[in-house]
Design a protein around this motif. Structure first.
Motif, PDB file in Angstrom:
ATOM      1  N   THR A   2       0.754  -1.278  -0.003  1.00 29.29           N
ATOM      2  CA  THR A   2      -0.105  -0.093   0.151  1.00 29.29           C
ATOM      3  C   THR A   2       0.925   1.267  -0.174  1.00 29.29           C
ATOM      4  O   THR A   2       1.981   1.301   0.307  1.00 29.29           O
ATOM      5  CB  THR A   2      -1.045   0.059   1.194  1.00 29.29           C
ATOM      6  OG1 THR A   2      -0.003  -0.028   2.371  1.00 29.29           O
ATOM      7  CG2 THR A   2      -1.901  -1.187   1.160  1.00 29.29           C
ATOM      8  N   SER A   3       0.292   2.376  -0.455  1.00 30.72           N
ATOM      9  CA  SER A   3       0.981   3.713  -0.524  1.00 30.72           C
ATOM     10  C   SER A   3       1.006   4.113   0.871  1.00 30.72           C
ATOM     11  O   SER A   3       0.073   4.200   1.733  1.00 30.72           O
ATOM     12  CB  SER A   3       0.144   4.837  -1.430  1.00 30.72           C
ATOM     13  OG  SER A   3       0.802   5.980  -1.346  1.00 30.72           O
ATOM     14  N   ALA A 208      10.108   6.961  -4.010  1.00 28.57           N
ATOM     15  CA  ALA A 208       9.225   6.690  -4.813  1.00 28.57           C
ATOM     16  C   ALA A 208       9.039   5.489  -5.468  1.00 28.57           C
ATOM     17  O   ALA A 208       7.814   5.073  -5.606  1.00 28.57           O
ATOM     18  CB  ALA A 208       9.487   7.990  -6.062  1.00 28.57           C
ATOM     19  N   GLU A 209      10.194   4.752  -5.726  1.00 29.61           N
ATOM     20  CA  GLU A 209       9.894   3.409  -6.318  1.00 29.61           C
ATOM     21  C   GLU A 209       9.422   2.554  -5.208  1.00 29.61           C
ATOM     22  O   GLU A 209       8.849   1.441  -5.664  1.00 29.61           O
ATOM     23  CB  GLU A 209      11.393   2.905  -6.659  1.00 29.61           C
ATOM     24  CG  GLU A 209      12.120   3.561  -8.173  1.00 29.61           C
ATOM     25  CD  GLU A 209      13.176   3.019  -8.451  1.00 29.61           C
ATOM     26  OE1 GLU A 209      13.552   2.070  -8.229  1.00 29.61           O
ATOM     27  OE2 GLU A 209      14.014   3.852  -9.252  1.00 29.61           O
ATOM     28  N   ASN A 211       7.110   3.264  -3.275  1.00 29.13           N
ATOM     29  CA  ASN A 211       5.959   3.753  -2.828  1.00 29.13           C
ATOM     30  C   ASN A 211       5.687   4.802  -1.536  1.00 29.13           C
ATOM     31  O   ASN A 211       4.834   4.417  -0.818  1.00 29.13           O
ATOM     32  CB  ASN A 211       4.903   2.930  -2.869  1.00 29.13           C
ATOM     33  CG  ASN A 211       3.464   3.505  -3.405  1.00 29.13           C
ATOM     34  OD1 ASN A 211       3.576   4.412  -4.208  1.00 29.13           O
ATOM     35  ND2 ASN A 211       2.489   2.650  -3.358  1.00 29.13           N
TER      36      ASN A 211
END
Length: 225
Positions: A2-3, A208-209, A211
């Motif tokens: 999940t983010s 970012a990769e 998340n």
């Protein structure tokens, strides 16, 4: 996976004893948990075999440090629930065809400066980011950054005083950008934070990769650090 968001606080663990890396993260709004990996760096390099690219060496060292800390963190009760990101780094100077790390003693540092003075090298820093959710690695990203450093030629007395300060003995390439060694750096081509030891732009991309957004790590802005 999940983010990570402000509703899901993220803790960042820095797998390094470097005070410069810690200060850099704190200045960037993150107060990390520090864990020291004590990886046998020589053993890691030996396992890679001869002729391995310098960029691979620093990235593999950073990954080894992050993985050791991830294993330790996964076994700690306080990290059993929630999201944790482990950041491992390793810096070395590529100059004159050689890859050099911390000199550890004055004679080695003096010899390094005999090569570096009036020359240029590339400070390479490997970065590895591991994401753990509920104590389990769910994502990983690793790469290196490289910044060309142009060295000045220190006055002999100044160089001896610098060596006597002890600063260059415990840092990659026997110099710093953010300390006494900054007097002897004529310029850089690239990211200054990577020369300090942790490239913020690259770490942002690696996060970012996996998340994880930067703002979830900022102290007092949704991060739990």
């Amino acid at each position: 996976m999940t983010s990570a968001s402000p509703a899901h606080p993220v803790r960042l663990v820095l797998a390094s004893r470097s005070p410069a890396r810690l200060a850099l993260l704190r200045a960037a709004g993150v107060d990390p948990i520090v864990r020291v990996s004590d990886v046998d760096e020589d053993a890691v390099v030996t396992s890679l075999g001869p002729g391995v690219a310098h960029t691979v060496v620093v990235t593999e060292l950073a990954t080894a440090k992050a993985e050791v800390i991830a294993d330790a963190v996964a076994a700690e009760t306080e990290f059993a629930v929630g999201t944790v990101v482990i950041v491992g780094c390793d810096s070395m100077l590529s100059i004159g065809g050689s890859l050099v790390g911390k000199p550890h003693d004055v004679d080695t540092a003096r010899n390094r400066w005999s090569v570096m003075a009036g020359s240029a090298g590339e400070l390479l820093t490997g970065h590895c980011v591991l994401r753990l959710d509920d104590g389990r690695i769910t994502a990983r990203a690793a790469r290196h950054s490289g910044t060309v450093v142009r060295f000045g030629t220190p006055d002999p007395d100044d160089l001896e005083a610098y060596l006597a300060s002890g600063e260059p003995l415990s840092v990659a390439g026997a110099f710093t950008l953010d300390g006494l060694g900054g007097w002897f750096v004529d310029g850089i081509d690239g990211d200054p934070s990577s020369v300090v030891g942790l490239g913020l732009p690259l770490v942002r991309r690696l996060l970012a990769e996996v998340n994880v957004g930067i703002s979830t790590l900022w102290a007092g802005r949704g991060g739990d650090t």
